[in-house]
Design an enzyme around this catalytic site. Structure first.
Site, PDB file in Angstrom:
ATOM      1  N   ARG A  20      18.309 -14.256   2.740  1.00  0.00           N
ATOM      2  CA  ARG A  20      16.983 -13.595   2.360  1.00  0.00           C
ATOM      3  C   ARG A  20      16.683 -14.000   1.171  1.00  0.00           C
ATOM      4  O   ARG A  20      15.688 -14.874   0.882  1.00  0.00           O
ATOM      5  CB  ARG A  20      17.218 -12.016   2.293  1.00  0.00           C
ATOM      6  N   TYR A  48      -5.519  16.874  20.241  1.00  0.00           N
ATOM      7  CA  TYR A  48      -6.457  16.256  20.778  1.00  0.00           C
ATOM      8  C   TYR A  48      -6.033  15.670  22.098  1.00  0.00           C
ATOM      9  O   TYR A  48      -4.807  15.615  22.365  1.00  0.00           O
ATOM     10  CB  TYR A  48      -6.484  14.757  19.778  1.00  0.00           C
ATOM     11  N   LYS A  79      14.472   3.167  -6.013  1.00  0.00           N
ATOM     12  CA  LYS A  79      13.230   2.341  -5.487  1.00  0.00           C
ATOM     13  C   LYS A  79      12.545   3.195  -4.584  1.00  0.00           C
ATOM     14  O   LYS A  79      13.134   4.264  -4.074  1.00  0.00           O
ATOM     15  CB  LYS A  79      13.678   1.008  -4.669  1.00  0.00           C
ATOM     16  N   MET A 111      -4.341  13.789  11.327  1.00  0.00           N
ATOM     17  CA  MET A 111      -4.368  13.289   9.920  1.00  0.00           C
ATOM     18  C   MET A 111      -3.861  14.331   9.039  1.00  0.00           C
ATOM     19  O   MET A 111      -2.978  14.278   8.143  1.00  0.00           O
ATOM     20  CB  MET A 111      -5.760  12.626   9.701  1.00  0.00           C
TER      21      MET A 111
HETATM   22  C1  LIG Z   1      18.355  -0.687  -1.345  1.00  0.00           C
HETATM   23  C2  LIG Z   1      19.297  -1.363  -1.913  1.00  0.00           C
HETATM   24  C3  LIG Z   1      20.425  -0.664  -2.153  1.00  0.00           C
HETATM   25  C4  LIG Z   1      20.685   0.621  -1.994  1.00  0.00           C
HETATM   26  O1  LIG Z   1      21.213   0.818  -0.469  1.00  0.00           O
HETATM   27  P1  LIG Z   1      21.641   1.873   0.147  1.00  0.00           P
HETATM   28  O2  LIG Z   1      21.850   1.668   1.567  1.00  0.00           O
HETATM   29  O3  LIG Z   1      20.270   2.914   0.201  1.00  0.00           O
HETATM   30  O4  LIG Z   1      22.557   2.471  -0.730  1.00  0.00           O
HETATM   31  C5  LIG Z   1      21.470  -1.756  -2.657  1.00  0.00           C
HETATM   32  N1  LIG Z   1      21.154  -2.955  -3.038  1.00  0.00           N
HETATM   33  C6  LIG Z   1      19.927  -3.793  -2.787  1.00  0.00           C
HETATM   34  C7  LIG Z   1      19.644  -4.928  -3.080  1.00  0.00           C
HETATM   35  C8  LIG Z   1      18.955  -2.681  -2.151  1.00  0.00           C
HETATM   36  O5  LIG Z   1      17.683  -3.372  -2.091  1.00  0.00           O
END
Ligand SMILES: *Cc1c(COP(=O)(O)O)cnc(C)c1O
Length: 382
Positions: free
Chosen positions: A135, A274, A36, A322
């Protein structure tokens, strides 16, 4: 160079990490590589083939957009799971492609059933159970209905997984909460099994779960940060390595490099960049790097971060702009325009880790990586 910096990905570091982590998980456990947020900033299109070359055949993402990017570059037999959000408009796409996805409410279950009917293919579902993170996930009172829908529609709905996510396994402070989650997960899986729900995989462990909670390793693990060579927290790293008296088995996959754009002498007692946050204490040599907060080099590194030039660790001085960061290269004998600047990675025996960007808490490890812009070119190195 068209871009002002580039990212290098180490094939051998990734291979080392995957080898180690799969050994920890054990031979019968499926390894889902979490890619992700553009593979934690590393680049989905580069990471997926590299990981496949090391035998990875399962990837997890958060969104449909990320899943489509994985599908565009993966091998045909490699599997993809969406752990997060699938808009109703895209459910049919996911089902038709055989992409599995998390389902955490009765509404999504109904929508998945409708999508499976529409495309005449079974929907492959990972049923997320609420175990204490509060969650997303099916609550205990939903389970009867869940089991009924699944067992009534065996041709349309496949229980690909039963899963949950741990609420902070990287910190010992959460130990009781995490172990209670694992217990609740185990009990809920058993209860669902009695009602006829037998998933292909039960999966709980993220990186911290795999490394610190062996009980959280079921049939599959979802590993993000550790695959890229980062520990989920400094605490977990220290606890693991000290307990076993050993070297760090994880290697950083990513380096980020640029070059010096200008270099000027500045007299003692002058403000730099700056405003008035930095004043020279000595006759100095001040250089610029063409990477600012618009390019992933956070403004929080103003007067705090470091980069490597000519094998020396030099400070970021003044506010990060930036487009540029300003660094003090007075202690580098002969810094010249065009010299390599390492923003993350190694040079001449020194290292800038993501966390030593400055004194930041660990969650920023994940955040800084995830914010690395997608447009910076990625190069694979050995
Ligand atoms: C991001 C995520 C992981 C992986 O987590 P890490 O700490 O990066 O290994 C596993 N399960 C879910 C649901 C996640 O959102």
């Amino acid at each position: 160079m068209l871009h002002t910096s580039h990212i290098e990905l180490s094939r051998s570091a990734l291979a080392t990490n995957l080898h180690y982590l799969r050994e920890v998980a054990g031979p019968s456990v499926r390894y889902s590589f979490v890619v992700k947020a553009n593979a934690y900033g590393h680049g989905i299109e580069e990471v997926v083939p590299l990981a496949e070359a090391e035998g990875i055949d399962h990837f997890s993402v958060f969104s449909v957009q990320e899943a489509r990017r994985v599908c565009a570059v993966k091998q045909p037999t490699t599997e993809v799971t969406i752990m997060g959000w699938v808009d109703d408009d895209w459910l049919e796409w996911a089902v038709a492609e055989g992409v599995s996805f998390f389902v955490f409410s009765s509404e999504r279950l109904a929508a998945a059933l409708a999508a499976a009917r529409a495309v005449s293919r079974p929907a492959r579902l990972h049923l997320e159970l609420e175990t204490g993170m509060h969650r997303t996930g099916f609550c205990p009172e939903d389970l009867g209905h869940l089991a009924e829908v699944l067992t009534n529609h065996p041709d349309e709905l496949v229980a690909e997984g039963l899963c949950t996510h741990l609420a902070g396994a990287e910190s010992v402070a959460n130990h009781e909460r995490v172990t209670a989650q694992i217990d609740r997960f185990r009990q809920t899986c058993a209860a669902l099994r009695q009602r006829g729900v037998v998933p292909r995989y039960r999966h709980v462990a993220c990186s911290a779960g795999l490394l610190r909670y062996p009980d959280s390793v079921f049939d599959m693990v979802r590993i993000g940060i550790a695959s890229y060579g980062f520990w989920p927290s400094a605490e977990l790293r220290a606890a693991t390595l000290m307990a076993d008296h050993r070297e760090d088995p994880l290697l950083r996959v990513l380096s980020w490099k640029s070059e010096l754009m200008s270099s000027n002498p500045v007299a003692e007692g002058e403000y730099v960049s700056y405003g008035t946050s930095y004043m020279t204490n000595r006759p100095s040599r001040i250089a610029t790097v063409p990477v600012g907060y618009g390019y992933g080099f956070s403004r929080t590194l103003s007067n705090r971060g470091h980069v490597l030039v000519d094998g020396k660790r030099v400070p970021v001085v003044g506010t990060v702009n930036m487009n540029m960061a300003v660094v003090d290269v007075t202690d580098v004998g002969d810094a010249r325009v065009g010299d390599e600047v390492v923003l993350i990675g190694d040079q001449g025996g020194r290292r800038i880790t993501v966390s030593s960007f400055s004194d930041m808490n660990n969650s920023l490890n994940y955040e800084l990586l995830a914010r690395l812009p997608g447009h910076i070119p990625r190069r694979v190195v050995d």
